[in-house]
Scaffold this motif. Structure first.
Motif, PDB file in Angstrom:
ATOM      1  N   ASN A 227       0.821  -1.208   0.000  1.00 23.75           N
ATOM      2  CA  ASN A 227       0.000   0.000   0.000  1.00 23.75           C
ATOM      3  C   ASN A 227       0.856   1.259   0.000  1.00 23.75           C
ATOM      4  OD1 ASN A 227      -2.346  -1.502   0.001  1.00 23.75           O
ATOM      5  ND2 ASN A 227      -2.939  -0.987   2.085  1.00 23.75           N
ATOM      6  N   ARG A 228       1.884   1.289   0.841  1.00 23.57           N
ATOM      7  CA  ARG A 228       2.752   2.462   0.923  1.00 23.57           C
ATOM      8  C   ARG A 228       3.445   2.719  -0.404  1.00 23.57           C
ATOM      9  NH1 ARG A 228       7.892   3.974   1.436  1.00 23.57           N
ATOM     10  NH2 ARG A 228       8.326   5.862   2.610  1.00 23.57           N
ATOM     11  N   LYS A 229       3.949   1.662  -1.017  1.00 23.77           N
ATOM     12  CA  LYS A 229       4.642   1.784  -2.304  1.00 23.77           C
ATOM     13  C   LYS A 229       3.710   2.355  -3.376  1.00 23.77           C
ATOM     14  CE  LYS A 229       5.839  -1.700  -5.190  1.00 23.77           C
ATOM     15  NZ  LYS A 229       6.378  -3.011  -5.522  1.00 23.77           N
ATOM     16  N   ILE A 230       2.473   1.886  -3.397  1.00 31.19           N
ATOM     17  CA  ILE A 230       1.499   2.359  -4.383  1.00 31.19           C
ATOM     18  C   ILE A 230       1.145   3.822  -4.142  1.00 31.19           C
ATOM     19  CG2 ILE A 230      -0.878   2.072  -5.189  1.00 31.19           C
ATOM     20  CD1 ILE A 230      -0.456  -0.991  -4.597  1.00 31.19           C
ATOM     21  N   LEU A 231       0.885   4.195  -2.894  1.00 31.47           N
ATOM     22  CA  LEU A 231       0.555   5.591  -2.605  1.00 31.47           C
ATOM     23  C   LEU A 231       1.717   6.515  -2.940  1.00 31.47           C
ATOM     24  CD1 LEU A 231      -1.474   5.382   0.731  1.00 31.47           C
ATOM     25  CD2 LEU A 231      -2.322   5.582  -1.612  1.00 31.47           C
ATOM     26  N   LYS A 232       2.919   6.082  -2.643  1.00 22.78           N
ATOM     27  CA  LYS A 232       4.109   6.876  -2.962  1.00 22.78           C
ATOM     28  C   LYS A 232       4.238   7.061  -4.473  1.00 22.78           C
ATOM     29  CE  LYS A 232       9.092   7.018  -2.235  1.00 22.78           C
ATOM     30  NZ  LYS A 232      10.258   6.305  -1.712  1.00 22.78           N
ATOM     31  N   LEU A 233       3.958   6.020  -5.230  1.00 28.57           N
ATOM     32  CA  LEU A 233       4.057   6.066  -6.690  1.00 28.57           C
ATOM     33  C   LEU A 233       3.097   7.093  -7.292  1.00 28.57           C
ATOM     34  CD1 LEU A 233       5.126   4.741  -9.370  1.00 28.57           C
ATOM     35  CD2 LEU A 233       3.170   3.179  -9.178  1.00 28.57           C
TER      36      LEU A 233
ATOM     37  N   THR B  97      -2.154   2.251   8.920  1.00 26.68           N
ATOM     38  CA  THR B  97      -1.472   2.317  10.212  1.00 26.68           C
ATOM     39  C   THR B  97      -2.127   3.269  11.200  1.00 26.68           C
ATOM     40  OG1 THR B  97       0.046   3.976   9.323  1.00 26.68           O
ATOM     41  CG2 THR B  97       0.764   1.656   9.249  1.00 26.68           C
ATOM     42  N   HIS B  98      -2.736   4.340  10.708  1.00 25.40           N
ATOM     43  CA  HIS B  98      -3.393   5.298  11.587  1.00 25.40           C
ATOM     44  C   HIS B  98      -4.337   6.171  10.762  1.00 25.40           C
ATOM     45  CE1 HIS B  98       0.206   7.350  10.101  1.00 25.40           C
ATOM     46  NE2 HIS B  98      -0.379   8.499  10.368  1.00 25.40           N
ATOM     47  N   TYR B  99      -5.040   7.072  11.439  1.00 25.34           N
ATOM     48  CA  TYR B  99      -5.948   7.962  10.723  1.00 25.34           C
ATOM     49  C   TYR B  99      -5.835   9.374  11.265  1.00 25.34           C
ATOM     50  CZ  TYR B  99      -9.059   7.710  14.765  1.00 25.34           C
ATOM     51  OH  TYR B  99      -9.572   7.804  16.024  1.00 25.34           O
ATOM     52  N   TRP B 100      -6.379  10.312  10.490  1.00 26.70           N
ATOM     53  CA  TRP B 100      -6.433  11.712  10.885  1.00 26.70           C
ATOM     54  C   TRP B 100      -7.766  12.269  10.435  1.00 26.70           C
ATOM     55  CZ3 TRP B 100      -6.340  16.169   7.596  1.00 26.70           C
ATOM     56  CH2 TRP B 100      -6.292  17.385   8.290  1.00 26.70           C
ATOM     57  N   LYS B 101      -8.423  13.007  11.331  1.00 29.69           N
ATOM     58  CA  LYS B 101      -9.725  13.607  11.030  1.00 29.69           C
ATOM     59  C   LYS B 101      -9.552  15.117  10.924  1.00 29.69           C
ATOM     60  CE  LYS B 101     -14.445  13.102  12.675  1.00 29.69           C
ATOM     61  NZ  LYS B 101     -15.258  12.565  13.772  1.00 29.69           N
TER      62      LYS B 101
ATOM     63  N   LEU C 269      -7.150   7.992   6.035  1.00 27.26           N
ATOM     64  CA  LEU C 269      -6.442   6.810   6.518  1.00 27.26           C
ATOM     65  C   LEU C 269      -5.009   6.886   6.018  1.00 27.26           C
ATOM     66  CD1 LEU C 269      -9.173   4.129   5.794  1.00 27.26           C
ATOM     67  CD2 LEU C 269      -8.763   5.404   7.903  1.00 27.26           C
ATOM     68  N   PHE C 270      -4.065   6.520   6.869  1.00 28.01           N
ATOM     69  CA  PHE C 270      -2.650   6.640   6.533  1.00 28.01           C
ATOM     70  C   PHE C 270      -1.955   5.287   6.578  1.00 28.01           C
ATOM     71  CE2 PHE C 270      -3.415  11.038   7.195  1.00 28.01           C
ATOM     72  CZ  PHE C 270      -2.434  11.700   6.492  1.00 28.01           C
TER      73      PHE C 270
ATOM     74  N   PHE D 196      -4.860   8.686   2.480  1.00 32.59           N
ATOM     75  CA  PHE D 196      -5.864   8.733   1.425  1.00 32.59           C
ATOM     76  C   PHE D 196      -7.243   8.954   2.032  1.00 32.59           C
ATOM     77  CE2 PHE D 196      -5.543   4.378   2.787  1.00 32.59           C
ATOM     78  CZ  PHE D 196      -6.845   3.888   2.782  1.00 32.59           C
ATOM     79  N   LEU D 197      -8.091   9.615   1.257  1.00 30.10           N
ATOM     80  CA  LEU D 197      -9.475   9.866   1.625  1.00 30.10           C
ATOM     81  C   LEU D 197     -10.330   9.338   0.483  1.00 30.10           C
ATOM     82  CD1 LEU D 197     -11.657  11.309   3.396  1.00 30.10           C
ATOM     83  CD2 LEU D 197     -11.271  13.318   1.957  1.00 30.10           C
ATOM     84  N   THR D 198     -11.333   8.545   0.809  1.00 29.59           N
ATOM     85  CA  THR D 198     -12.219   7.987  -0.212  1.00 29.59           C
ATOM     86  C   THR D 198     -13.307   8.994  -0.552  1.00 29.59           C
ATOM     87  OG1 THR D 198     -11.840   5.792   0.726  1.00 29.59           O
ATOM     88  CG2 THR D 198     -13.694   6.027  -0.775  1.00 29.59           C
TER      89      THR D 198
END
Length: 126
Positions: A54-60, A85-89, A97-98, A104-106
């Motif tokens: 997931n991290r690799k894809i988001l970074k790409l 791993t964690h979230y931020w509101k 979601l991180f 990312f935010l859906t």
């Protein structure tokens, strides 16, 4: 009483402690490597592998710090939004979601599922 009389990796006779399973560190390493290679990975290993993917894809797809990408593109690369791993509101109530420093935010736009990609910022720690 010895429970194991030969090395699990090379089948040589074991000497020494009664609970010994391998004749040397090389055999121990080789046995564990082969076990993992054959797909006998545990739960934590699978979770860790998906987080790394997931991290690799988001970074790409997020080179500039913020991007919008159709969800299907990320799914086709192996992205699974259920692993994070964690979230931020934010103040609007949106939950990002991180996966480590990539978030990312859906969103649904024009009937299509998309992800808004961001990178972790210092102000998010508050």
């Amino acid at each position: 009483m010895r429970s194991q009389t030969t090395c699990l990796a090379c089948n040589r006779k074991l000497e020494g402690r009664t609970d010994k399973k391998f004749c040397d560190p090389y055999c121990k390493s080789a046995w564990h490597y082969e076990k993992k290679r054959k797909g006998d990975a545990g739960f934590f290993s699978k979770v860790d592998q998906q987080l790394k993917t997931n991290r690799k894809i988001l970074k790409l797809f997020n080179k500039s710090g913020k991007a919008t990408v159709r969800a299907q593109i990320l799914f086709d690369k192996g992205f699974d939004p259920n692993f994070f791993t964690h979230y931020w509101k934010n103040k609007k109530g949106d939950v990002y979601l991180f996966i480590y420093e990539y978030g990312f935010l859906t969103k649904i736009e024009n009937g299509k599922k998309k992800f808004i990609l961001v990178t972790w910022q210092d102000y998010m720690e508050k």
